[in-house]
Design an enzyme around this catalytic site. Structure first.
Site: not given
Ligand code: B16
Ligand code: MG
Length: 213
Positions: A9, A11, A46, A116-117
């Protein structure tokens, strides 16, 4: 157990960006007049950007127009990207670089499975993108975590079965996705996961690749 590949993963496992997401969402919640603290933020870890804003609105029992919803998503992302402008390798979590190097030396494939995008942008800022055979992020999936699609795609791109693959996750939604997909689920750095994972690690320094590969 013979492991052939690792899926990380992003973040909260590779990099310390979860606090930046929290501050950005807190700012959004304030605009909406909804109270939001670190405990509330646990529910957002997540999950996708869209699902995160839906949850915040649920927390405040609020409904807003589609147009305003999309505007808030854009603003949240601008705020978040601004806060990670100076992200670099010092923001990697403990043990990450050493584990990526060791996996490479031992011939194991690595992938990223993130909601995350912004994942590709962040990985390039961290200068670790070249370690990954596959990067699957929020742009590549139809069903966000807790659906297992993000990890299944990663395993397919690496040519390994889920059962031969460890997933490292810091969020409940990600652990649910890993378990539903048939992966070996390692919870990292979030003690609330202990009862829901196959294995738990306080951080990646504690992970001994030799034991599993
Ligand atoms: P974004 P992961 C997730 O990443 C984050 O944990 C979550 O807090 C965030 O809202 C989500 O990505 C979307 O991210 O806004 O950058 O597209 O933990 O799955 O790596
Ligand atoms: Mg995460």
């Amino acid at each position: 157990m013979k492991i052939k590949a690792l899926i990380f993963d992003l973040d909260g496992v590779l990099v310390t960006t979860e606090h930046n997401h929290f501050v950005a969402w807190k700012n959004t919640a304030e605009v909406l007049g909804i109270s939001f603290d670190e405990e509330d933020n646990e529910q957002l870890k997540g999950i996708s950007r869209v699902d995160s804003l839906k949850k915040i609105l649920e927390m405040g029992s609020k409904t807003i127009s589609e147009e305003y919803f999309n505007e808030l998503l854009l603003k949240k992302n601008e705020f978040y990207l601004n806060s990670i402008q100076n992200l670099n390798q010092t923001n990697l979590l403990p043990g990450v670089l050493e584990l990526l190097k060791k996996a490479k030396d031992m011939g194991l494939k690595c992938a990223v499975g993130s909601s995350s995008k912004n994942a590709r942008f962040i990985l390039s800022k961290l200068e670790i993108d070249t370690y990954f055979t596959a990067i699957v992020d929020g742009n590549d999936v139809s069903y966000p975590k807790p659906h297992p699609e993000v990890f299944i795609k990663g395993a397919e791109l690496m040519g390994v079965e889920p059962s031969q693959c460890i997933v490292f996750e810091d969020a409940q939604s990600g652990i649910q996705a890993a378990i539903k997909g048939g992966f070996v689920a390692f919870g990292v750095g979030n003690a609330a996961l202990i009862d829901h994972v196959d294995y738990y690690l306080p951080n990646l320094i504690e992970f001994s690749l030799e034991e599993y590969a």
